[in-house]
Scaffold this motif. Structure first.
Motif, PDB file in Angstrom:
ATOM      1  N   LEU A 242       0.838  -1.206   0.000  1.00 51.39           N
ATOM      2  CA  LEU A 242       0.000   0.000   0.000  1.00 51.39           C
ATOM      3  C   LEU A 242       0.874   1.257   0.000  1.00 51.39           C
ATOM      4  O   LEU A 242       1.955   1.266   0.574  1.00 51.39           O
ATOM      5  N   PRO A 243       0.365   2.346  -0.598  1.00 53.46           N
ATOM      6  CA  PRO A 243       1.148   3.579  -0.616  1.00 53.46           C
ATOM      7  C   PRO A 243       1.150   4.340   0.711  1.00 53.46           C
ATOM      8  O   PRO A 243       2.029   5.159   0.950  1.00 53.46           O
ATOM      9  N   HIS A 244       0.154   4.115   1.556  1.00 46.82           N
ATOM     10  CA  HIS A 244       0.117   4.851   2.817  1.00 46.82           C
ATOM     11  C   HIS A 244      -0.688   4.012   3.792  1.00 46.82           C
ATOM     12  O   HIS A 244      -1.855   3.712   3.544  1.00 46.82           O
ATOM     13  N   ALA A 245      -0.071   3.631   4.893  1.00 49.32           N
ATOM     14  CA  ALA A 245      -0.788   2.775   5.841  1.00 49.32           C
ATOM     15  C   ALA A 245      -0.090   2.769   7.181  1.00 49.32           C
ATOM     16  O   ALA A 245       1.094   3.089   7.295  1.00 49.32           O
ATOM     17  N   ARG A 246      -0.858   2.431   8.210  1.00 48.00           N
ATOM     18  CA  ARG A 246      -0.289   2.228   9.526  1.00 48.00           C
ATOM     19  C   ARG A 246      -0.018   0.732   9.672  1.00 48.00           C
ATOM     20  O   ARG A 246      -0.793  -0.095   9.196  1.00 48.00           O
ATOM     21  N   ILE A 247       1.101   0.394  10.308  1.00 44.96           N
ATOM     22  CA  ILE A 247       1.432  -1.017  10.512  1.00 44.96           C
ATOM     23  C   ILE A 247       0.762  -1.473  11.805  1.00 44.96           C
ATOM     24  O   ILE A 247       1.065  -0.957  12.878  1.00 44.96           O
ATOM     25  N   LEU A 248      -0.174  -2.416  11.696  1.00 41.22           N
ATOM     26  CA  LEU A 248      -0.878  -2.906  12.885  1.00 41.22           C
ATOM     27  C   LEU A 248      -0.167  -4.116  13.468  1.00 41.22           C
ATOM     28  O   LEU A 248       0.091  -4.192  14.656  1.00 41.22           O
ATOM     29  N   THR A 249       0.136  -5.073  12.609  1.00 36.93           N
ATOM     30  CA  THR A 249       0.800  -6.294  13.073  1.00 36.93           C
ATOM     31  C   THR A 249       1.971  -6.592  12.161  1.00 36.93           C
ATOM     32  O   THR A 249       1.850  -6.501  10.941  1.00 36.93           O
ATOM     33  N   LEU A 250       3.072  -6.950  12.781  1.00 37.80           N
ATOM     34  CA  LEU A 250       4.227  -7.404  12.006  1.00 37.80           C
ATOM     35  C   LEU A 250       4.851  -8.528  12.812  1.00 37.80           C
ATOM     36  O   LEU A 250       5.524  -8.296  13.811  1.00 37.80           O
ATOM     37  N   ASP A 251       4.569  -9.781  12.383  1.00 37.70           N
ATOM     38  CA  ASP A 251       4.981 -10.933  13.162  1.00 37.70           C
ATOM     39  C   ASP A 251       5.933 -11.790  12.331  1.00 37.70           C
ATOM     40  O   ASP A 251       5.544 -12.370  11.318  1.00 37.70           O
ATOM     41  N   LEU A 252       7.180 -11.871  12.789  1.00 42.20           N
ATOM     42  CA  LEU A 252       8.199 -12.605  12.035  1.00 42.20           C
ATOM     43  C   LEU A 252       8.216 -14.095  12.370  1.00 42.20           C
ATOM     44  O   LEU A 252       8.846 -14.875  11.657  1.00 42.20           O
ATOM     45  N   ALA A 253       7.527 -14.478  13.444  1.00 42.45           N
ATOM     46  CA  ALA A 253       7.638 -15.865  13.927  1.00 42.45           C
ATOM     47  C   ALA A 253       7.363 -16.913  12.849  1.00 42.45           C
ATOM     48  O   ALA A 253       8.141 -17.873  12.720  1.00 42.45           O
TER      49      ALA A 253
ATOM     50  N   GLU B 127      19.086 -19.699   3.804  1.00 46.74           N
ATOM     51  CA  GLU B 127      20.142 -20.467   3.135  1.00 46.74           C
ATOM     52  C   GLU B 127      20.079 -20.332   1.620  1.00 46.74           C
ATOM     53  O   GLU B 127      21.099 -20.431   0.945  1.00 46.74           O
ATOM     54  N   THR B 128      18.884 -20.180   1.078  1.00 53.23           N
ATOM     55  CA  THR B 128      18.763 -19.993  -0.365  1.00 53.23           C
ATOM     56  C   THR B 128      17.808 -18.832  -0.632  1.00 53.23           C
ATOM     57  O   THR B 128      17.045 -18.424   0.249  1.00 53.23           O
ATOM     58  N   GLU B 129      17.851 -18.383  -1.868  1.00 51.00           N
ATOM     59  CA  GLU B 129      16.987 -17.284  -2.250  1.00 51.00           C
ATOM     60  C   GLU B 129      15.517 -17.706  -2.164  1.00 51.00           C
ATOM     61  O   GLU B 129      14.665 -16.938  -1.714  1.00 51.00           O
ATOM     62  N   ALA B 130      15.250 -18.948  -2.583  1.00 49.79           N
ATOM     63  CA  ALA B 130      13.873 -19.437  -2.588  1.00 49.79           C
ATOM     64  C   ALA B 130      13.317 -19.505  -1.160  1.00 49.79           C
ATOM     65  O   ALA B 130      12.157 -19.122  -0.919  1.00 49.79           O
ATOM     66  N   VAL B 131      14.128 -19.952  -0.244  1.00 45.15           N
ATOM     67  CA  VAL B 131      13.663 -20.026   1.145  1.00 45.15           C
ATOM     68  C   VAL B 131      13.450 -18.621   1.708  1.00 45.15           C
ATOM     69  O   VAL B 131      12.485 -18.352   2.424  1.00 45.15           O
ATOM     70  N   ALA B 132      14.362 -17.710   1.359  1.00 43.29           N
ATOM     71  CA  ALA B 132      14.202 -16.330   1.835  1.00 43.29           C
ATOM     72  C   ALA B 132      12.877 -15.754   1.337  1.00 43.29           C
ATOM     73  O   ALA B 132      12.157 -15.066   2.064  1.00 43.29           O
ATOM     74  N   LYS B 133      12.558 -16.081   0.109  1.00 44.14           N
ATOM     75  CA  LYS B 133      11.309 -15.596  -0.475  1.00 44.14           C
ATOM     76  C   LYS B 133      10.108 -16.199   0.258  1.00 44.14           C
ATOM     77  O   LYS B 133       9.154 -15.493   0.603  1.00 44.14           O
ATOM     78  N   ALA B 134      10.196 -17.496   0.523  1.00 44.75           N
ATOM     79  CA  ALA B 134       9.117 -18.159   1.273  1.00 44.75           C
ATOM     80  C   ALA B 134       8.991 -17.526   2.657  1.00 44.75           C
ATOM     81  O   ALA B 134       7.883 -17.339   3.176  1.00 44.75           O
ATOM     82  N   GLY B 135      10.127 -17.186   3.240  1.00 50.26           N
ATOM     83  CA  GLY B 135      10.128 -16.542   4.552  1.00 50.26           C
ATOM     84  C   GLY B 135       9.385 -15.221   4.506  1.00 50.26           C
ATOM     85  O   GLY B 135       8.551 -14.915   5.373  1.00 50.26           O
ATOM     86  N   VAL B 136       9.661 -14.431   3.508  1.00 54.15           N
ATOM     87  CA  VAL B 136       8.985 -13.138   3.364  1.00 54.15           C
ATOM     88  C   VAL B 136       7.481 -13.339   3.236  1.00 54.15           C
ATOM     89  O   VAL B 136       6.683 -12.634   3.854  1.00 54.15           O
ATOM     90  N   GLU B 137       7.108 -14.354   2.448  1.00 52.34           N
ATOM     91  CA  GLU B 137       5.678 -14.611   2.259  1.00 52.34           C
ATOM     92  C   GLU B 137       5.009 -15.082   3.547  1.00 52.34           C
ATOM     93  O   GLU B 137       3.812 -14.867   3.744  1.00 52.34           O
ATOM     94  N   ALA B 138       5.797 -15.714   4.427  1.00 48.77           N
ATOM     95  CA  ALA B 138       5.212 -16.242   5.670  1.00 48.77           C
ATOM     96  C   ALA B 138       5.002 -15.173   6.737  1.00 48.77           C
ATOM     97  O   ALA B 138       4.221 -15.352   7.670  1.00 48.77           O
ATOM     98  N   ILE B 139       5.678 -14.043   6.616  1.00 49.88           N
ATOM     99  CA  ILE B 139       5.557 -12.985   7.639  1.00 49.88           C
ATOM    100  C   ILE B 139       4.102 -12.538   7.730  1.00 49.88           C
ATOM    101  O   ILE B 139       3.428 -12.369   6.718  1.00 49.88           O
ATOM    102  N   ARG B 140       3.645 -12.371   8.987  1.00 47.51           N
ATOM    103  CA  ARG B 140       2.267 -11.912   9.156  1.00 47.51           C
ATOM    104  C   ARG B 140       2.269 -10.390   9.242  1.00 47.51           C
ATOM    105  O   ARG B 140       2.842  -9.798  10.162  1.00 47.51           O
ATOM    106  N   LEU B 141       1.652  -9.773   8.251  1.00 45.80           N
ATOM    107  CA  LEU B 141       1.630  -8.316   8.190  1.00 45.80           C
ATOM    108  C   LEU B 141       0.190  -7.848   8.080  1.00 45.80           C
ATOM    109  O   LEU B 141      -0.585  -8.334   7.265  1.00 45.80           O
ATOM    110  N   GLU B 142      -0.161  -6.926   8.963  1.00 39.66           N
ATOM    111  CA  GLU B 142      -1.499  -6.344   8.895  1.00 39.66           C
ATOM    112  C   GLU B 142      -1.348  -4.843   8.793  1.00 39.66           C
ATOM    113  O   GLU B 142      -0.686  -4.210   9.630  1.00 39.66           O
TER     114      GLU B 142
END
Ligand code: FES
Ligand code: FES
Lengths: 757, 163
Positions: free
Chosen positions: A46-57, A108-123
């Motif tokens: 989004l171009p403008h938003a407040r971050i409500l949740t950012l969960d890296l677990a 360890e790999t680019e693909a895993v890093a990408k999967a990691g980014v997709e797994a982050i919980r962001l609201e």
């Protein structure tokens, strides 16, 4: 320049060419290390938003994900910014543009890093988007910059220029042109995307290989957000695949991110942007809205100009205040006036963010005023080129900021050169009489420009260089200013060789490295040749003097009696002595064979309150003619001819200078006709190279260019600069040519494609 | 899968190759040949150009199936046996066709493919021949100069060899 061995010589070649043409040059994306982790970035949708949740677990739970970070991992949430501290290396509380970095995962790999980014919980909670500069100034517009930055709502800065009083002059002018322009964002589209590699060091510090433009600023920012002393961050610049002003802030962010991950994991971490990511997250050339009033008397003498500009900084200031300052100082162009007022507002919006890009504000300012000057000439029934010749700056004139130009000015000569080479009168007359219903309409147009040398009132302008004679008689050179394809390494090497009277091959210029070179401020504003070049010259002169003393001693004569034959020192009596013998003797005498030199641009001063002063100590000039073919049925414009003359002082490295000229013009053609990085409510519309088209070889005509040599006493061997300003004249020359072809004035860049059949 | 092909003149057999990998990934990430660059990964910029059986290919869009049993030449394979630069590479240096250099390997390969197809191209044909390759630095003019000069030199050399 008969007695110079390298300066101005056609035969000088790029010192980096061999590594690049063989594919052996290592760019940061070519570097891998054992145990290296790959990083990927979570970016705001989004171009403008407040971050409500950012969960890296959930990301950290994935096998292969080693670490993940947010703003909480940095000192003061990673707050940074140069010169305005309004940015964060990872978003803090809010996101202010689409693509803003929020979290980074190392795996360890680019693909895993990408999967990691997709797994982050962001609201995110969407906030109203400010996509328009006027709307940003409304009293009830949502505030974009963080509260810690002092602004008047979304108005970041107001820059003024006051020279005389234009109002009565405009009122008395028989012909006044009043017009406005909408100049859109431009993407740098350097072929190499952003990237950085961080290596943890045993002392708790970190070494960075990053394709940034200003390694010292990068070092200082990374150190400050990591809470390390600057000496513990080392920033090394590998080969860089183009910057054009675009690899500063975005590289500070990405360098800080990988540095933190490297420290956390104890392993090397590399982050390379994809093209889509680069186009989305990097800063742009700022959009400018310009309103101009120009007046002339009945003899066609320009009288006064009044200009108002809005500069779209986007979500963060980056270098936009400085670029807007430069736009202000050039807004009425390279002409004589009695009075000029300019008012420029720098405005925060959610349109990505903007910063430095070749021409640094002048690309936009010159485009606007050169289209307006053309209109004024037409209203006066004057030939546009002749009109420019009548009014253009010459030595001894005052600029639009009221400053006397004392150095030589090649502008009239540039205009005359392009007039002759383009067969201006003949083509102009020919196209003036083409039938209105021709299936292809042709036109020819002109534009000229000036461009202040160096940083000007934008900052302290100095550079430092070092030289050292090694045991094997090679000479190591460093400079705090860097090379990213524009050829400074070749120029610096050449200047050192020239001053020391040695072969260029003897000089090894180290890759820019904050541990071996000395801080010289940012490499922007095409200042490398003058400032960096002079620093090299001063350093080489110091070292050369010591060698001369030693040689004089060897030759049993006074230093002044020595002459050089190739590298040899020849005295009046004895045998000539080789460079090696002289070095050995200097060593035996205990002379220091290393030197450091600094050079600073003559002081200029600008008073921001009163809008008066001296913005730059010197100027370069140029003129370009473009010829176009317009297809009324499709609205397609093709550039069929381009003639360019540039007064860059004495040209040090002709082959490189021509490359800058052609390359700058190509970016100008893109700016005029095809590029346009467009936003719709803060959402970028073109984030790949298919929809955002940059010029290809078939989009360009054969360019005929030249350099009009003048002398700038302060420049090294009389040189001025050229990398940036050469693109400044292209877009307005094309727009003015298109007017002759279509009879319609351009008010927008890139020029919208409109069928007119 | 198992992959057999000729890379820069040398036969190569690779096992445990993921079919999904592109030729560019194979070259850069597995074989460490980093001359071919990744400028877009979507087939638009030409920085990843290689020759497959002497014809121009964008390696980021080349599946390995198309390589199996074929001959691939990268920028690393263009130099002579003793490491000498090819005529094209020399001309790129001589004519100032290299600035940042990121497009250069792909550009040299595109030029090589063009000259194999059309040994005596006009400047317009050269421009069309490299139209798949973006260079953001040079404005292309010195690249066209270099290719034109290399073409002339190759023809002269062949003339000598024939004569
Ligand atoms: S990387 Fe293959 S075409 Fe751009
Ligand atoms: S030399 Fe930089 S992209 Fe071509």
């Amino acid at each position: 320049m008969g007695n110079l061995r390298y300066v101005g010589h056609e035969e000088v070649r790029s010192v980096d060419g061999w590594a690049r043409v063989t594919g052996e040059a290592k760019y940061v994306c070519d570097m891998t290390l054992p145990g290296m982790l790959y990083a990927k970035v979570l970016r705001s949708p989004l171009p403008h938003a407040r971050i409500l949740t950012l969960d890296l677990a959930p990301a950290l739970a994935l096998p292969g994900v080693v670490a993940a970070i947010t703003q909480a991992d940095f000192v003061e949430h990673g707050n940074f910014g140069w010169p305005v501290r309004d940015n964060y290396v990872l978003a803090y509380q809010k996101v202010r543009y689409q693509g803003e970095a929020i979290a980074v995962v190392a795996a360890e790999t680019e693909a895993v890093a990408k999967a990691g980014v997709e797994a982050i919980r962001l609201e995110l909670a969407a906030l109203p988007v400010v996509g328009d500069m006027q709307a940003a100034l409304d009293a009830d517009a949502p505030r974009i910059p963080p509260a810690t930055v002092e602004t008047d709502g979304n108005l970041g800065e107001t820059i003024i220029l006051r020279y005389g009083d234009p109002e009565p002059l405009l009122a008395a002018s028989p012909v006044v042109v009043e017009t406005s322009y909408d100049l859109r964002h431009q993407e740098h589209a350097y072929l190499e995307t952003e990237g950085a590699l961080a290596i943890p060091e045993p002392d708790g510090g970190v070494t960075l290989f990053a394709n940034n433009q200003s390694p010292f600023i990068n070092r200082d920012i990374v150190a400050s957000v990591l809470g390390l002393p600057p000496q513990q961050v080392r920033s090394i610049q590998p080969h860089i695949g183009g910057t054009f002003g675009g690899k500063d802030d975005v590289l500070y962010e990405c360098s800080a991110q990988v540095a933190k991950l490297a420290l956390l994991t104890g392993r090397p971490v590399r982050l390379i942007f994809t093209r889509a990511e680069s186009m989305l997250a990097s800063y742009k050339r700022q959009a400018l809205r310009v309103q101009l009033q120009l007046g002339a008397d009945e003899h066609g003498n320009l009288q006064a100009a009044q200009v108002e500009m809005l500069a779209d900084s986007g979500a963060y200031a980056s270098m936009t205040p400085m670029a807007a300052w430069r736009a202000t100082m050039h807004a009425a162009g390279a002409y004589r006036y009695q009075a000029v007022h300019v008012d420029t507002q720098v405005i925060y919006t959610n349109n990505g963010y903007s910063g430095a890009f070749r021409g640094f504000g002048n690309t936009q300012a010159a485009a606007a005023v050169e289209m307006a000057i053309d209109e004024l000439a037409e209203r006066l029934h004057r030939d546009p080129l002749e009109f420019r010749l009548q009014n253009c700056l010459r030595q001894g004139d005052r600029t639009m900021t009221g400053n006397l130009v004392e150095h030589e000015v090649g502008l009239a000569a540039c205009l005359e050169w392009v007039r002759e080479r383009s067969e201006w009168e003949r083509q102009r007359a020919r196209y003036a009489s083409q039938p209105a219903d021709a299936p292809r309409r042709h036109g020819i147009g002109v534009a000229c420009y000036f461009h202040g040398c160096g940083l000007g009132g934008e900052g302290t302008d100095f550079a430092v260089s070092t030289l050292k004679i090694e045991r094997d008689y090679s000479i190591t050179l460093t400079s705090g200013l860097t090379d990213f394809g524009q050829g400074s390494r070749t120029v610096f090497t050449m200047l050192a060789a020239e001053e020391l009277g040695v072969e260029m091959s003897r000089i090894q210029m180290l890759r820019p490295d904050t541990r071996t070179a000395i801080d010289s401020g940012p490499t922007v504003a095409s200042r490398a040749s003058i400032v960096g070049g002079n620093a090299v010259r001063v350093t080489a002169a110091k070292l050369g003097q010591r060698l001369r003393l030693a040689a004089a001693d060897l030759c049993a004569c006074a230093p002044a009696q020595l002459v050089r034959a190739g590298e040899q020192y020849v005295g009046p009596h004895a045998e000539p002595h080789s460079f090696e013998e002289v070095v050995d003797h200097a060593r035996a005498l205990g002379l220091q064979l290393a030197a450091e030199g600094r050079w600073e641009i003559p002081a200029v001063e600008w008073n921001l309150e009163t809008g008066t002063g001296k913005p730059n100590f010197a100027y370069v000039f140029g003129a370009q003619v473009a010829e176009v073919e317009f297809n009324p049925r499709t609205g397609w414009t093709k550039v069929t001819g381009l003639w360019a003359a540039h007064d860059g002082g004495v040209i040090l490295y002709p082959q490189g200078a021509r490359g800058q000229l052609y390359g700058g013009i190509a970016q100008g053609v893109g700016y005029a006709l095809m590029e346009g990085y467009l936003f719709k409510d803060g959402v970028p519309q073109r984030t790949d190279l298919r929809s955002y088209r940059v010029p290809r070889a078939i989009d360009l005509p054969e360019i005929e260019g030249t350099f009009i040599e003048t002398r700038l006493n302060e420049g090294p061997y009389g040189a001025k600069n050229l990398a940036e300003p050469v693109m400044v004249g292209t877009a307005p020359a094309i727009a003015n040519a298109l007017f002759q072809a279509t009879g319609v004035r351009v008010q927008q860049l890139p020029i919208p494609r409109q069928p007119r059949a | 899968m198992e992959l057999n092909f000729i890379l820069n003149g040398k036969p190569l057999t690779l096992t445990e190759v993921d079919e999904e990998t592109t030729l560019l990934q194979l070259l850069r990430d597995r074989l460490g040949l980093t001359g071919a660059k990744r400028g877009c990964d979507t087939g638009v910029c030409g920085a990843c150009s290689v020759l497959v059986d002497g014809r121009l290919a964008k390696s980021c869009r080349t599946p390995l199936a198309q390589v199996d049993g074929h001959e691939v030449t990268t920028i690393e394979g263009l130099r002579g046996p003793d490491g000498d630069l090819s005529a094209l590479q020399t001309a790129f240096l001589e004519y100032g066709a290299v600035q940042c250099g990121f497009c250069t390997p792909g550009m040299v390969i595109a030029a090589e493919a063009l000259l194999r197809r059309n040994p005596h191209p006009t400047r317009a044909e050269i421009r069309r021949g490299i139209a798949g390759n973006i260079c953001r630095c040079t404005g292309y003019q010195q690249i066209v100069d270099a290719i034109e000069a290399a073409a002339a030199q190759r023809l002269a050399q062949e003339g000598e060899e024939d004569g």
